[in-house]
Structure formats: C-alpha cells, structure tokens
Design a protein around this motif. Structure first.
Motif, PDB file in Angstrom:
ATOM      1  N   LEU A 130       0.815  -1.208   0.000  1.00  0.00           N
ATOM      2  CA  LEU A 130       0.000   0.000   0.000  1.00  0.00           C
ATOM      3  C   LEU A 130       0.850   1.259   0.000  1.00  0.00           C
ATOM      4  N   THR A 131       2.102   1.176   0.437  1.00  0.00           N
ATOM      5  CA  THR A 131       2.971   2.349   0.480  1.00  0.00           C
ATOM      6  C   THR A 131       3.925   2.408  -0.705  1.00  0.00           C
ATOM      7  N   LEU A 132       3.869   1.438  -1.595  1.00  0.00           N
ATOM      8  CA  LEU A 132       4.821   1.381  -2.703  1.00  0.00           C
ATOM      9  C   LEU A 132       4.666   2.575  -3.645  1.00  0.00           C
ATOM     10  N   GLU A 133       3.465   2.783  -4.186  1.00  0.00           N
ATOM     11  CA  GLU A 133       3.238   3.904  -5.100  1.00  0.00           C
ATOM     12  C   GLU A 133       3.470   5.251  -4.416  1.00  0.00           C
ATOM     13  N   PRO A 134       2.943   5.491  -3.206  1.00  0.00           N
ATOM     14  CA  PRO A 134       3.242   6.761  -2.533  1.00  0.00           C
ATOM     15  C   PRO A 134       4.730   6.997  -2.319  1.00  0.00           C
ATOM     16  N   ALA A 180      -5.736  24.380 -14.633  1.00  0.00           N
ATOM     17  CA  ALA A 180      -6.158  23.248 -15.459  1.00  0.00           C
ATOM     18  C   ALA A 180      -7.177  23.706 -16.488  1.00  0.00           C
ATOM     19  N   GLU A 181      -7.106  23.070 -17.660  1.00  0.00           N
ATOM     20  CA  GLU A 181      -8.064  23.372 -18.708  1.00  0.00           C
ATOM     21  C   GLU A 181      -9.318  22.535 -18.524  1.00  0.00           C
ATOM     22  N   GLU A 182     -10.366  22.908 -19.224  1.00  0.00           N
ATOM     23  CA  GLU A 182     -11.650  22.195 -19.139  1.00  0.00           C
ATOM     24  C   GLU A 182     -11.461  20.723 -19.494  1.00  0.00           C
ATOM     25  N   GLY A 183     -12.011  19.840 -18.665  1.00  0.00           N
ATOM     26  CA  GLY A 183     -11.934  18.419 -18.901  1.00  0.00           C
ATOM     27  C   GLY A 183     -10.593  17.796 -18.556  1.00  0.00           C
ATOM     28  N   ASP A 184      -9.756  18.518 -17.808  1.00  0.00           N
ATOM     29  CA  ASP A 184      -8.414  18.051 -17.479  1.00  0.00           C
ATOM     30  C   ASP A 184      -8.326  17.517 -16.049  1.00  0.00           C
ATOM     31  N   ASP A 185      -9.461  17.091 -15.480  1.00  0.00           N
ATOM     32  CA  ASP A 185      -9.494  16.700 -14.070  1.00  0.00           C
ATOM     33  C   ASP A 185      -8.580  15.520 -13.757  1.00  0.00           C
ATOM     34  N   ARG A 186      -8.427  14.587 -14.703  1.00  0.00           N
ATOM     35  CA  ARG A 186      -7.607  13.400 -14.422  1.00  0.00           C
ATOM     36  C   ARG A 186      -6.130  13.764 -14.295  1.00  0.00           C
ATOM     37  N   GLY A 187      -5.726  14.861 -14.940  1.00  0.00           N
ATOM     38  CA  GLY A 187      -4.327  15.256 -14.871  1.00  0.00           C
ATOM     39  C   GLY A 187      -4.117  16.515 -14.068  1.00  0.00           C
ATOM     40  N   SER A 188      -4.948  16.734 -13.070  1.00  0.00           N
ATOM     41  CA  SER A 188      -4.821  17.947 -12.270  1.00  0.00           C
ATOM     42  C   SER A 188      -5.173  17.643 -10.822  1.00  0.00           C
ATOM     43  N   ALA A 190      -6.532  19.766  -7.020  1.00  0.00           N
ATOM     44  CA  ALA A 190      -7.085  20.989  -6.451  1.00  0.00           C
ATOM     45  C   ALA A 190      -5.961  21.820  -5.837  1.00  0.00           C
ATOM     46  N   GLY A 191      -6.165  23.133  -5.854  1.00  0.00           N
ATOM     47  CA  GLY A 191      -5.154  24.022  -5.300  1.00  0.00           C
ATOM     48  C   GLY A 191      -4.805  23.692  -3.867  1.00  0.00           C
ATOM     49  N   GLY A 192      -5.810  23.288  -3.083  1.00  0.00           N
ATOM     50  CA  GLY A 192      -5.544  22.924  -1.697  1.00  0.00           C
ATOM     51  C   GLY A 192      -4.596  21.741  -1.581  1.00  0.00           C
ATOM     52  N   GLN A 193      -4.681  20.805  -2.547  1.00  0.00           N
ATOM     53  CA  GLN A 193      -3.772  19.659  -2.541  1.00  0.00           C
ATOM     54  C   GLN A 193      -2.343  20.073  -2.876  1.00  0.00           C
ATOM     55  N   GLN A 213       0.942  12.682   2.216  1.00  0.00           N
ATOM     56  CA  GLN A 213       0.112  13.544   1.390  1.00  0.00           C
ATOM     57  C   GLN A 213      -0.257  12.907   0.059  1.00  0.00           C
ATOM     58  N   VAL A 214       0.683  12.197  -0.561  1.00  0.00           N
ATOM     59  CA  VAL A 214       0.445  11.697  -1.921  1.00  0.00           C
ATOM     60  C   VAL A 214      -0.356  10.404  -1.948  1.00  0.00           C
ATOM     61  N   ALA A 215      -0.635   9.829  -0.796  1.00  0.00           N
ATOM     62  CA  ALA A 215      -1.299   8.522  -0.753  1.00  0.00           C
ATOM     63  C   ALA A 215      -2.641   8.520  -1.481  1.00  0.00           C
ATOM     64  N   GLU A 216      -3.349   9.647  -1.475  1.00  0.00           N
ATOM     65  CA  GLU A 216      -4.663   9.711  -2.114  1.00  0.00           C
ATOM     66  C   GLU A 216      -4.653  10.604  -3.349  1.00  0.00           C
ATOM     67  N   MET A 217      -3.505  10.773  -3.969  1.00  0.00           N
ATOM     68  CA  MET A 217      -3.395  11.675  -5.115  1.00  0.00           C
ATOM     69  C   MET A 217      -3.001  10.901  -6.369  1.00  0.00           C
ATOM     70  N   GLY A 218      -3.890  10.065  -6.866  1.00  0.00           N
ATOM     71  CA  GLY A 218      -3.599   9.285  -8.058  1.00  0.00           C
ATOM     72  C   GLY A 218      -3.345  10.140  -9.291  1.00  0.00           C
ATOM     73  N   GLU A 219      -3.942  11.350  -9.324  1.00  0.00           N
ATOM     74  CA  GLU A 219      -3.768  12.229 -10.481  1.00  0.00           C
ATOM     75  C   GLU A 219      -2.344  12.771 -10.586  1.00  0.00           C
ATOM     76  N   LEU A 220      -1.556  12.622  -9.531  1.00  0.00           N
ATOM     77  CA  LEU A 220      -0.193  13.147  -9.544  1.00  0.00           C
ATOM     78  C   LEU A 220       0.726  12.316 -10.432  1.00  0.00           C
ATOM     79  N   LYS A 221       0.471  11.028 -10.530  1.00  0.00           N
ATOM     80  CA  LYS A 221       1.381  10.124 -11.240  1.00  0.00           C
ATOM     81  C   LYS A 221       1.621  10.527 -12.697  1.00  0.00           C
TER      82      LYS A 221
END
Length: 249
Positions: A130-134, A180-188, A190-193, A213-221
């Motif tokens: 569970l900690t490998l990707e983070p 982020a541009e419109e429809g770019d949610d998978r690659g972006s 939130a500012g708070g993150q 912090q990155v444990a729940e941020m799949g969009e970061l990869k």
C-alpha cells in the motif's frame, strides 16, 4: 601529490557492469560525494570479499581512493538492517536507481537526497504494497526539488499568483504549475492539494510528510511521469517499460 582516500562513506550501488574478467565498474550514490564511479578489482572472483556485498538497494559503508573520474574501491561493508526487496518493490528500486543515474551529475553531492533515497529503499524493503506507489511519488517530488526542477507548488509559475485552494491546477514540464483546462481533471489536482504538498516538502522530515500527502493523489502520477520524461529526454524509462511489459504477460 598524495592520492585522496575516503573512508566510512555511506553508499548504495546504483548500477554495475563488467570491466574485465574479474572486475566490475560500479556507479555508487554516496552521501557526501554524490554519484561516483569506482572500479572493484577482483570483485567477480569467488573468493572476493566484495562479491556478497556489492548488491543494489542495500546500505553500505565504502572506502575508495584516487583522483581520476573512476576511483578505486578499497573496501565495502554491508550495514544490514533490511532485506532485499522482491517483485514489484525490486523493480521499483531499479526505477529509482535509473532516475538517479539519468538525472544526477557525477561528483555533485546531495546529502538530503541521499537520506530520502535511503528512506524510500527502507519502504520498498518492508514489502508494504500500500505504500509502494506513494513512496515512488514522494521520491520523485523530492528528487525534482533537490536538483531544482520542481517549481513552488503554492503559486502559479508564470504569474507567481497564489494558488486558489478551490481551483484545479496542472503541473507541466514547460509551463510549471498552471490552471487546469476544461476536462483536465484526471491530470490535475485541487489548489488545496498542491498547497498541502508544498507544506509537506518543506517539512523537517520531508519524505514521510510527502508520503502521507500523496497517498490519495492518483492524479499526480501522470503529471510527474511527464515531467520526469521531459527532463530525462526519453519517452519511457527502461525500468518503467519493463514493468509494463511484465504486467502485460
């Protein structure tokens, strides 16, 4: 002129290749001297003390000497304390090694990055999937920051305007952090993150703070992958391609 000798230097083996019938050239990551190349004379001989010690992803203390680009390894001691990663964790360790080989210049020390790498390797050796990707994301972020390739994550790169916690932003190789541009949610994210990530990177213990912090941020990869490939000058890293090929079997 006396030949310089370094002793009791913390190190990891990043890569090894044949130099002669009995010797090896090693790429080492050292804490105080950065990435260096050494020749381990006689290391391939069955009787060599080097043979069982010079393994990747294992903490060492080494001694080396010489003033040439390739120094001579004098001794190597395994510090113990962790097992060799296996399976996906082992491939992940080779991935970290490839990043360091591609992105670090020789003889350019980064003691904080050495400590981050040591922490990441301990996570890989723990076999906690569970900690490998983070762990990989945390290392990528801290590597990019340490060598000056990561912009501040709490301001927009082009304008230096503060990030709005409620808006979404994308990390791009050429533009830095942008809206982020419109429809770019998978690659972006939130500012708070992004703000939380910057705070984690600035923490006195940045690897573990960023890991949380990155444990729940799949969009970061995908964003970090694009940034790393851009700075490495490749479409796909060799170890990442190997992972994909194995998953396709």
């Amino acid at each position: 002129m006396a030949t310089r000798r370094i002793a009791d230097e913390p190190a990891f083996v990043l890569h090894r290749y044949d130099w002669s019938e009995s010797s090896l050239i090693l790429e080492l990551l050292t804490r105080h001297h950065g990435r260096i190349a050494v020749v381990a004379k006689g290391a391939k001989k069955p009787s060599s003390n080097f043979r069982p010690v010079l393994l990747p992803l294992q903490p060492l203390h080494v001694a080396f000497g010489g003033d040439a680009e390739i120094r001579t390894l004098k001794s190597a001691e395994w510090l113990g304390g962790q097992v060799m990663p296996t399976g996906d964790a082992l491939l992940s360790g080779y991935y970290l090694n490839e990043l360091l080989l591609r992105m670090l210049a020789r003889d350019d020390p980064h003691p904080p990055l050495f400590d981050v790498y040591a922490s990441a390797v301990r996570v890989l050796a723990s076999d906690e999937r569970l900690t490998l990707e983070p762990a990989l994301r945390a290392f990528e972020l801290l590597l990019l920051r340490e060598i000056g390739l990561l912009p501040s994550l709490d301001v927009q790169t082009a304008t230096l305007a503060a990030v709005d916690p409620s808006q979404r932003y994308t990390l791009r190789a050429e533009g830095g952090l942008v809206e982020a541009e419109e429809g770019d949610d998978r690659g972006s994210l939130a500012g708070g993150q992004w703000i939380a990530l910057q705070q984690a990177l600035d923490d006195p213990a940045p690897f573990h703070a960023t890991l949380r912090q990155v444990a729940e941020m799949g969009e970061l990869k995908p964003q970090l992958r694009s940034l790393l490939h851009y700075h490495c000058g490749v479409a796909t890293l060799r170890t990442r391609q190997l992972m994909m090929d194995l998953q396709a079997l």
